[in-house]
Write a protein that holds these residues in place. Structure first.
Motif, PDB file in Angstrom:
ATOM      1  N   MET A 140      82.077  37.711  31.502  1.00  0.00           N
ATOM      2  CA  MET A 140      83.009  38.123  30.457  1.00  0.00           C
ATOM      3  C   MET A 140      83.616  39.496  30.760  1.00  0.00           C
ATOM      4  SD  MET A 140      81.056  36.758  27.074  1.00  0.00           S
ATOM      5  CE  MET A 140      82.371  37.145  25.950  1.00  0.00           C
ATOM      6  N   LEU A 141      82.807  40.392  31.305  1.00  0.00           N
ATOM      7  CA  LEU A 141      83.334  41.709  31.664  1.00  0.00           C
ATOM      8  C   LEU A 141      84.293  41.617  32.848  1.00  0.00           C
ATOM      9  CD1 LEU A 141      80.142  43.914  31.256  1.00  0.00           C
ATOM     10  CD2 LEU A 141      82.212  44.000  29.858  1.00  0.00           C
ATOM     11  N   ALA A 142      84.025  40.712  33.773  1.00  0.00           N
ATOM     12  CA  ALA A 142      84.876  40.580  34.952  1.00  0.00           C
ATOM     13  C   ALA A 142      86.274  40.096  34.594  1.00  0.00           C
ATOM     14  CB  ALA A 142      84.244  39.629  35.961  1.00  0.00           C
ATOM     15  N   VAL A 143      86.378  39.260  33.578  1.00  0.00           N
ATOM     16  CA  VAL A 143      87.695  38.756  33.181  1.00  0.00           C
ATOM     17  C   VAL A 143      88.270  39.524  31.993  1.00  0.00           C
ATOM     18  CG1 VAL A 143      87.278  36.449  34.100  1.00  0.00           C
ATOM     19  CG2 VAL A 143      86.702  36.941  31.727  1.00  0.00           C
ATOM     20  N   HIS A 144      87.630  40.628  31.634  1.00  0.00           N
ATOM     21  CA  HIS A 144      88.083  41.511  30.550  1.00  0.00           C
ATOM     22  C   HIS A 144      88.195  40.775  29.216  1.00  0.00           C
ATOM     23  CE1 HIS A 144      88.806  44.567  33.540  1.00  0.00           C
ATOM     24  NE2 HIS A 144      89.531  43.692  34.245  1.00  0.00           N
ATOM     25  N   ARG A 145      87.235  39.929  28.939  1.00  0.00           N
ATOM     26  CA  ARG A 145      87.204  39.173  27.686  1.00  0.00           C
ATOM     27  C   ARG A 145      85.880  39.362  26.947  1.00  0.00           C
ATOM     28  NH1 ARG A 145      92.278  38.440  26.719  1.00  0.00           N
ATOM     29  NH2 ARG A 145      93.321  37.200  28.284  1.00  0.00           N
ATOM     30  N   TRP A 146      85.319  40.549  26.996  1.00  0.00           N
ATOM     31  CA  TRP A 146      84.019  40.786  26.372  1.00  0.00           C
ATOM     32  C   TRP A 146      84.138  40.785  24.856  1.00  0.00           C
ATOM     33  CZ3 TRP A 146      79.131  40.445  26.532  1.00  0.00           C
ATOM     34  CH2 TRP A 146      78.353  41.103  25.608  1.00  0.00           C
ATOM     35  N   SER A 147      83.267  40.029  24.196  1.00  0.00           N
ATOM     36  CA  SER A 147      83.110  40.061  22.740  1.00  0.00           C
ATOM     37  C   SER A 147      81.738  39.513  22.403  1.00  0.00           C
ATOM     38  CB  SER A 147      84.193  39.239  22.037  1.00  0.00           C
ATOM     39  OG  SER A 147      83.974  37.865  22.219  1.00  0.00           O
ATOM     40  N   VAL A 148      81.189  39.992  21.323  1.00  0.00           N
ATOM     41  CA  VAL A 148      79.870  39.526  20.904  1.00  0.00           C
ATOM     42  C   VAL A 148      79.947  38.052  20.515  1.00  0.00           C
ATOM     43  CG1 VAL A 148      78.025  39.830  19.220  1.00  0.00           C
ATOM     44  CG2 VAL A 148      79.167  41.820  20.173  1.00  0.00           C
ATOM     45  N   ARG A 149      80.955  37.705  19.757  1.00  0.00           N
ATOM     46  CA  ARG A 149      81.118  36.297  19.355  1.00  0.00           C
ATOM     47  C   ARG A 149      81.243  35.379  20.569  1.00  0.00           C
ATOM     48  NH1 ARG A 149      85.617  36.778  14.642  1.00  0.00           N
ATOM     49  NH2 ARG A 149      84.309  37.849  13.125  1.00  0.00           N
ATOM     50  N   GLY A 150      82.061  35.786  21.536  1.00  0.00           N
ATOM     51  CA  GLY A 150      82.238  34.983  22.739  1.00  0.00           C
ATOM     52  C   GLY A 150      80.943  34.830  23.513  1.00  0.00           C
TER      53      GLY A 150
END
Length: 143
Positions: A104-114
């Motif tokens: 998730m961090l690598a694709v810049h889409r970090w979220s707790v819900r995700g």
């Protein structure tokens, strides 16, 4: 040569336990703990998905993120002894969580819900694969 006698069950219907469960007050503890762990994990996932400001959100969500993949991995590792299975499941759970976070961090889409949704999806997929594998192996053994 020594002959080993086979003890037949007593006819008085006594306290013989045929399932191997321990008699006494502690026999109901594992199902109770499993139910409590399930409730804590469900509360953690619910608090994370609803973005609650509760003080229980972080510990319950962390418990869910460790327990969900660990249970799925432990179900897949039925052949190991209990200690090895628990240790492998916990290590695998940490690996799954770290890989999800790294991805998730690598694709810049970090979220707790995700993260919670992704870990839940991976855990459910592993449990379903384990169930399918069990059914296939039972069918092959039957015929």
């Amino acid at each position: 040569m020594q002959t080993l006698g086979i003890n037949s069950p007593s006819s008085d219907g006594g306290a013989e336990d045929t399932e191997g469960a321990r008699p006494g007050p502690g026999r109901d503890l594992p199902p109770l703990l499993a139910g409590a762990a399930t409730a804590i994990g469900a509360v953690g996932a619910l608090l994370a998905l609803t973005d609650s400001a509760s003080a229980l959100r972080a510990p319950c969500t962390l418990f869910f993120l460790l327990a969900a993949p660990a249970v799925a991995i432990a179900a897949a590792l039925r052949g190991l002894d209990p200690f090895g299975r628990a240790l492998s499941a916990l290590a695998g759970s940490v690996v799954v969580d770290m890989l999800v976070a790294q991805g998730m961090l690598a694709v810049h889409r970090w979220s707790v819900r995700g993260g919670v949704v992704t870990v839940t999806s991976l855990s459910l997929a592993l449990v379903l694969l384990t169930l399918i594998r069990g059914r296939i192996s039972r069918k092959r053994a039957q015929g």
